[in-house]
Write a protein that holds these residues in place. Structure first.
Motif, short mmCIF file in Angstrom:
data_model
loop_
_atom_site.label_atom_id
_atom_site.label_comp_id
_atom_site.label_asym_id
_atom_site.label_seq_id
_atom_site.Cartn_x
_atom_site.Cartn_y
_atom_site.Cartn_z
N ASN A 129 -54.31 56.14 -7.32
CA ASN A 129 -54.66 56.64 -8.66
C ASN A 129 -55.95 56.03 -9.16
N VAL A 130 -56.14 54.74 -8.93
CA VAL A 130 -57.36 54.07 -9.38
C VAL A 130 -58.57 54.65 -8.66
N LYS A 131 -58.42 54.93 -7.38
CA LYS A 131 -59.50 55.56 -6.62
C LYS A 131 -59.89 56.91 -7.23
N ASN A 132 -58.88 57.62 -7.74
CA ASN A 132 -59.14 58.93 -8.35
C ASN A 132 -59.92 58.83 -9.66
N LEU A 133 -59.97 57.64 -10.26
CA LEU A 133 -60.67 57.48 -11.54
C LEU A 133 -62.19 57.51 -11.39
N GLY A 134 -62.68 57.18 -10.21
CA GLY A 134 -64.10 57.37 -9.92
C GLY A 134 -65.05 56.31 -10.45
N VAL A 135 -64.53 55.19 -10.97
CA VAL A 135 -65.39 54.10 -11.44
C VAL A 135 -64.80 52.78 -10.95
N PRO A 136 -65.63 51.73 -10.82
CA PRO A 136 -65.11 50.45 -10.34
C PRO A 136 -64.36 49.69 -11.43
N PHE A 137 -63.28 49.02 -11.01
CA PHE A 137 -62.53 48.15 -11.91
C PHE A 137 -62.63 46.71 -11.45
N HIS A 138 -62.78 45.81 -12.42
CA HIS A 138 -62.90 44.38 -12.12
C HIS A 138 -61.61 43.85 -11.51
N ARG A 139 -60.46 44.21 -12.08
CA ARG A 139 -59.16 43.80 -11.57
C ARG A 139 -58.15 44.91 -11.86
N VAL A 140 -57.16 45.04 -11.00
CA VAL A 140 -56.08 46.00 -11.18
C VAL A 140 -54.76 45.25 -10.98
N TYR A 141 -53.95 45.21 -12.02
CA TYR A 141 -52.67 44.49 -11.98
C TYR A 141 -51.53 45.48 -12.13
N SER A 142 -50.50 45.27 -11.33
CA SER A 142 -49.33 46.16 -11.34
C SER A 142 -48.09 45.40 -11.80
N ALA A 143 -47.08 46.16 -12.17
CA ALA A 143 -45.78 45.55 -12.48
C ALA A 143 -45.22 44.85 -11.26
#
Length: 223
Positions: A129-143
């Motif tokens: 899903n994050v890849k589908n957003l099309g912009v870089p994220f500094h960090r991605v945290y999940s439950a």
């Protein structure tokens, strides 16, 4: 629009806020043979309520959240429960893409302020899903990483601790008061943005700025 401020991080809810969350459309399709068109909206609301209830306790894999909430909904409506429905919903989650306003709105700020996601998801789902957003994220945290789902404060504590940050370092962005903004307020995040996508009413007591879509974020932080 509230006063312009520049946070150290902008943190986001993912599903519903950035990603078009399709639990109700999936339920409508899968249960069309068991629930009448007149009852379907109420059925979907019950499914949503049970999903919320399922994440309030100890962490468990998200498949179990979907399984238990769909089973409880089917039982309430006295219709057959099929695990194949759970499997189809769960498999669909990583394929979902962003709301139309998201990629362009995030692109205005992604290279200027670090973007962070705090999501009620499994890592294997979220990465797609994050890849589908099309912009870089500094960090991605999940439950899955936090071993807690929002709205539990443990999830927010995990994000803050992982970044060695303080609550006042964040602008937290969500379309959900119940899952995100009430808890963000309770944990001490003063700066919050409510993306009003129409699936929950606002509650001004929790001190947020309302925007209609992600395109409104750039102005909110002075960009």
């Amino acid at each position: 629009m509230s006063i312009i401020f520049r946070p150290k991080y902008i943190s986001f809810d993912c599903y519903g806020t950035l990603i078009y969350f399709q639990m109700s459309p999936m339920a409508r399709k899968l249960f069309a043979d068991r629930i009448s068109a007149d009852d379907m909206e109420r059925f979907c609301k019950d499914f949503s309520a049970f999903r919320y209830d399922e994440v309030l306790g100890d962490w468990k894999p998200y498949y179990e959240v979907v399984y238990n909430s769909l089973l409880r909904t089917a039982n309430r409506w006295k219709v057959p429960f099929r695990e194949s429905d759970v499997a189809e919903i769960y498999a669909a989650v990583p394929t979902w893409g962003p709301h139309p306003d998201v990629t362009e709105g995030l692109a205005k700020i992604a290279d200027k302020i670090p973007l962070v996601i705090l999501s009620n998801a499994m890592d294997a789902q979220l990465v797609h899903n994050v890849k589908n957003l099309g912009v870089p994220f500094h960090r991605v945290y999940s439950a899955q990483q936090a071993k807690a789902y929002k709205p539990r404060l443990t999830a927010f504590e995990y994000m803050i601790d992982q970044l060695d940050a303080k609550p006042e370092d964040f602008l937290h962005v969500s379309s959900s008061m119940r899952y995100d903004l009430m808890s963000a307020n309770d944990i001490g995040i003063k700066d919050k943005a409510f993306v009003n996508r129409g699936h929950e009413p606002g509650t001004p007591f929790y001190n947020y700025t309302e925007i209609t879509d992600i395109g409104g974020l750039a102005g909110l932080v002075g960009l």
